[in-house]
Design a protein around this motif. Structure first.
Motif, PDB file in Angstrom:
ATOM      1  N   ARG A  30       0.853  -1.190   0.000  1.00  0.00           N
ATOM      2  CA  ARG A  30       0.000   0.000   0.000  1.00  0.00           C
ATOM      3  C   ARG A  30       0.889   1.240   0.000  1.00  0.00           C
ATOM      4  O   ARG A  30       2.019   1.217   0.496  1.00  0.00           O
ATOM      5  CB  ARG A  30      -0.917   0.005   1.228  1.00  0.00           C
TER       6      ARG A  30
ATOM      7  N   ASN B 233     -10.575  -0.348  -7.567  1.00  0.00           N
ATOM      8  CA  ASN B 233      -9.992  -1.614  -7.138  1.00  0.00           C
ATOM      9  C   ASN B 233     -10.584  -2.757  -7.944  1.00  0.00           C
ATOM     10  O   ASN B 233     -11.787  -3.026  -7.879  1.00  0.00           O
ATOM     11  CB  ASN B 233     -10.209  -1.838  -5.642  1.00  0.00           C
TER      12      ASN B 233
ATOM     13  N   PRO C  63      -8.242   6.000  -8.327  1.00  0.00           N
ATOM     14  CA  PRO C  63      -8.038   4.571  -8.590  1.00  0.00           C
ATOM     15  C   PRO C  63      -9.339   3.800  -8.379  1.00  0.00           C
ATOM     16  O   PRO C  63     -10.199   4.211  -7.604  1.00  0.00           O
ATOM     17  CB  PRO C  63      -6.999   4.156  -7.543  1.00  0.00           C
TER      18      PRO C  63
ATOM     19  N   LEU D  16      -3.079   4.054  -2.505  1.00  0.00           N
ATOM     20  CA  LEU D  16      -2.974   2.868  -3.344  1.00  0.00           C
ATOM     21  C   LEU D  16      -2.925   1.635  -2.462  1.00  0.00           C
ATOM     22  O   LEU D  16      -2.195   1.595  -1.474  1.00  0.00           O
ATOM     23  CB  LEU D  16      -1.700   2.917  -4.197  1.00  0.00           C
ATOM     24  N   LYS D  17      -3.697   0.629  -2.829  1.00  0.00           N
ATOM     25  CA  LYS D  17      -3.671  -0.644  -2.103  1.00  0.00           C
ATOM     26  C   LYS D  17      -3.751  -1.788  -3.106  1.00  0.00           C
ATOM     27  O   LYS D  17      -4.048  -1.575  -4.288  1.00  0.00           O
ATOM     28  CB  LYS D  17      -4.809  -0.721  -1.089  1.00  0.00           C
ATOM     29  N   CYS D  18      -3.493  -2.994  -2.624  1.00  0.00           N
ATOM     30  CA  CYS D  18      -3.428  -4.159  -3.501  1.00  0.00           C
ATOM     31  C   CYS D  18      -4.723  -4.294  -4.315  1.00  0.00           C
ATOM     32  O   CYS D  18      -5.817  -4.240  -3.773  1.00  0.00           O
ATOM     33  CB  CYS D  18      -3.195  -5.416  -2.667  1.00  0.00           C
ATOM     34  N   GLY D  19      -4.571  -4.443  -5.620  1.00  0.00           N
ATOM     35  CA  GLY D  19      -5.721  -4.579  -6.508  1.00  0.00           C
ATOM     36  C   GLY D  19      -6.134  -3.295  -7.184  1.00  0.00           C
ATOM     37  O   GLY D  19      -6.960  -3.312  -8.099  1.00  0.00           O
ATOM     38  N   ASP D  20      -5.558  -2.156  -6.772  1.00  0.00           N
ATOM     39  CA  ASP D  20      -5.928  -0.877  -7.361  1.00  0.00           C
ATOM     40  C   ASP D  20      -5.386  -0.731  -8.775  1.00  0.00           C
ATOM     41  O   ASP D  20      -4.266  -1.166  -9.084  1.00  0.00           O
ATOM     42  CB  ASP D  20      -5.410   0.279  -6.505  1.00  0.00           C
TER      43      ASP D  20
ATOM     44  N   LYS E 125     -12.279  -5.664  -6.038  1.00  0.00           N
ATOM     45  CA  LYS E 125     -13.558  -5.407  -5.368  1.00  0.00           C
ATOM     46  C   LYS E 125     -14.734  -5.453  -6.347  1.00  0.00           C
ATOM     47  O   LYS E 125     -15.881  -5.280  -5.955  1.00  0.00           O
ATOM     48  CB  LYS E 125     -13.521  -4.057  -4.657  1.00  0.00           C
ATOM     49  N   GLN E 126     -14.432  -5.658  -7.622  1.00  0.00           N
ATOM     50  CA  GLN E 126     -15.502  -5.840  -8.596  1.00  0.00           C
ATOM     51  C   GLN E 126     -16.077  -7.252  -8.451  1.00  0.00           C
ATOM     52  O   GLN E 126     -15.439  -8.160  -7.920  1.00  0.00           O
ATOM     53  CB  GLN E 126     -14.972  -5.648 -10.020  1.00  0.00           C
TER      54      GLN E 126
END
Length: 485
Positions: A155, A290, A288, A170-174, A293-294
Motif C-alpha cells: 500500500r 480496485n 483509482p 494505493l492498495k493491492c488490486g488498485d 472489489k468488482q
C-alpha cells in the motif's frame, strides 16, 4: 613481337570478360552459372584452352559464392531459430532496462518487436515492474507515455500533478491511470512490506520507446534542468549561477530513497484532496478503482477472474485497454479459448504453472528451417500449428495474439496469480473451445457432423462432457511433468 602482343591482348580480353562475367553473376543472383559458361563458349577471340579456363573460373566463382551464401544463411537461420523458439514468453533475461538502489528496483521489459516481428501489433506498448522497500519515496518524474498501473502488493500514496495536485491511496488490486507528461511521485507507507506495481506504458513520442524525465537530482538521477545553459537558468530563476550549480548538482542516492516515518506520515496526510462532490465530479474519474472489489465475472472452486473494460471505467476508456486478474487454484486450468480482437499481455504475479498456445505462424516446418513464411504456406495451401509452451513463475510475461487458442494452468502444488492487460479491447469476444459455453455446442448438429466427419451425437457427447465453465480441474500430472508443458 606481334605474337606476344596478341597473347597479351587475349589475356586482357580474358580478364575483362571474367570481370564482366562476375558482374553478371552478381547481378543475376544464382541462375548465372549456366549463363557464365555460355558466355565463355561464344567468345570468338578465345581459343579452346581459354574457353576451358573461363568455364573453370565460372565454376570456382560459383562455388565460392555458394559457400559464402551457405555460411550467411546458416548464421541467419540460427538467429531466426532463436526467434521462433518461443517469441511469446519473456523471463528475467528479457528485462533490458533496470534501475536498482538499496531501497528498491525498477525494471523494463524489452520492446516486443525486438523479440519478434510477430508482435508488431503491440509495438507501442511496454511493461515495467516497480518494487519499493518499506518506508521509501520514489522521486518525482514524468514519462512521454500513458501509464496504467496495477498494485500487485502493498500500500502507498501516489501524487499526480495536472492543473492541480491530487494524492490518492494505493492498495493491492488498485488500478490507476497516469496521463502522459503528468509529473508524479509515490511512497510505500508500509513499514514492513514491499510495494510492488506493474505498469503498462503506451508511448506517445517514438513507437515502442519511452523516456523518463526527472526535475530533481544530481548525477544519479540527473535533473533535466541541467541540460539548459547556466545563463538561461539564471534568467529563468533570477538566481546567480553559483547558487544554481550548487543546488542542481547535489548528489542524490537514486530514484528510490528511504524516507523517515514523519516524512511518510506527512505525504500520506494529503490523500484524496480532490473534492468528491458536484460540481467537482471530474475528480471522480481520476481516482483509482480496485479491480479485486468488482464482482468476479467467473468464479468457482477452481479459480476466480476479475475484469475491467474500457467502456465501464473511464481511466481505461480512451486507451482501449482492458485489465484482468486471474487467480487459478493449484492443479486447475483455464478453459482453452481465444480472443476475437484483443491482444493479451500477461504478467505472472505469483505461483507456478504452464502456458500452451496454438500458433499458425510457427508451424513445425518453419520451426525446423528457422524461418517464418506465411506467404509460402498460403501458396501451398497448407496451415499447420505449432504448440507453444511456456513455464510460468513469478515475473514471467507472456503474450497471446488475437485469434490464437490458448490455455493456462497452475501446477499441482501452487496456485497461479496473473494480471492481464488486453490491448484493443473494444468489441472483443472470448470464444471458448471447451466447457459449458464452448463454440461447438452452439453449432447445429449437422454442422458438427460434417465438420468433424463424425456422427453428430458422438460430437455432442465429446463436447458436453465438461460441465464446468472457464475454470476446470487441470491436467492430471505429477509435479515434474507440468514443468515441461
Amino acid at each position: 613481337m606481334a605474337f606476344k602482343i596478341k597473347i597479351n591482348l587475349n589475356l586482357h580480353l580474358l580478364l575483362l570478360f571474367l570481370i564482366t562475367a562476375v558482374c553478371l553473376a552478381l547481378a543475376s543472383k544464382d541462375p548465372e552459372l549456366k549463363q557464365c559458361k555460355h558466355q565463355c563458349k561464344v567468345q570468338r577471340q578465345f581459343d579452346e584452352q581459354q574457353k576451358r579456363d573461363c568455364e573453370r573460373s565460372c565454376d570456382e566463382y560459383y562455388k565460392m559464392k555458394k559457400e559464402k551464401g551457405r555460411n550467411y544463411e546458416s548464421e541467419e537461420e540460427e538467429e531466426e531459430e532463436e526467434e521462433v523458439e518461443n517469441p511469446y514468453v519473456f523471463d528475467d533475461e528479457h528485462f533490458v532496462g533496470q534501475i536498482e538502489t538499496g531501497e528498491g528496483k525498477i525494471k523494463v521489459l524489452q520492446k516486443f518487436t525486438q523479440r519478434s516481428h510477430l508482435l508488431r501489433g503491440i509495438e507501442n506498448f511496454r511493461v515495467s515492474i516497480v518494487e519499493a522497500n518499506p518506508s521509501t519515496f520514489v522521486v518525482p518524474t514524468h514519462f512521454d507515455a500513458e501509464i496504467i498501473l496495477f498494485v500487485a502488493q502493498g500500500r502507498g500514496t501516489i501524487t499526480v500533478i495536472k492543473e492541480k495536485r491530487g494524492s490518492f491511496e494505493l492498495k493491492c488490486g488498485d488500478v490507476f491511470r497516469i496521463p502522459s507528461g503528468a509529473p508524479f511521485y509515490f511512497i510505500n507507507k508500509d513499514e514492513h512490506r514491499k510495494l510492488k506495481i506493474v505498469k503498462l506504458l503506451q508511448s506517445t513520442s517514438v513507437p515502442g520507446h519511452f523516456q523518463t524525465f526527472q526535475p530533481a537530482g544530481g548525477e544519479n538521477p540527473e535533473s533535466f534542468y541541467t541540460a539548459f545553459s547556466w545563463d538561461l537558468l539564471e534568467a529563468a530563476f533570477k538566481i546567480p549561477r553559483d547558487k544554481l550549480e550548487r543546488f542542481f548538482k547535489q548528489q542524490k542516492p537514486g530514484t528510490i530513497i528511504k524516507a523517515s516515518r514523519e516524512q511518510i506520515r506527512s505525504l500520506s496526510r494529503h490523500e484524496e484532496i480532490i473534492p468528491k462532490i458536484w460540481p467537482f465530479s471530474e475528480g471522480e474519474t481520476e481516482r483509482p478503482f480496485n479491480l479485486l472489489k468488482q464482482h468476479p465475472c467467473q468464479s468457482n472452486k477452481f479459480g476466480r477472474l476479475f475484469e475491467a473494460y474500457p467502456d465501464e471505467f473511464s481511466q481505461l476508456r480512451d486507451l482501449g485497454v482492458a485489465i484482468a486478474f486471474a487467480n487459478i487454484t493449484e492443479g486447475s486450468m483455464v478453459a482453452p479459448h481465444y480472443n476475437s480482437k484483443s491482444m493479451k499481455i500477461a504478467v505472472v504475479l505469483d505461483g507456478q504453472g504452464g502456458f500452451q498456445m496454438a500458433c499458425p505462424h510457427l508451424s513445425s516446418s518453419s520451426r525446423r528451417s528457422g524461418r517464418w513464411s506465411e506467404r509460402e504456406e498460403e501458396r501451398k495451401g497448407e496451415r499447420t500449428y505449432q504448440k507453444i509452451r511456456g513455464r510460468l513463475s513469478r515475473g514471467v510475461v507472456f503474450v497471446v495474439p488475437a485469434g490464437h487458442p490458448f490455455s493456462v494452468f497452475a501446477s499441482p502444488n501452487h496456485s497461479l496469480q496473473i494480471v492481464c492487460f488486453e490491448v484493443n479491447a473494444y468489441g472483443n469476444t472470448k470464444y471458448f473451445l471447451a466447457g459449458k459455453e464452448n463454440i461447438v455446442n452452439k453449432m447445429e448438429s449437422i454442422a458438427r457432423e460434417l465438420g468433424f466427419n463424425t456422427p453428430g451425437r458422438e460430437v455432442e457427447r465429446m463436447f458436453k462432457q465438461q460441465e464446468e465453465e472457464f475454470f476446470f480441474p487441470g491436467p492430471n500430472q505429477q509435479e515434474h511433468e507440468w514443468a515441461d508443458a
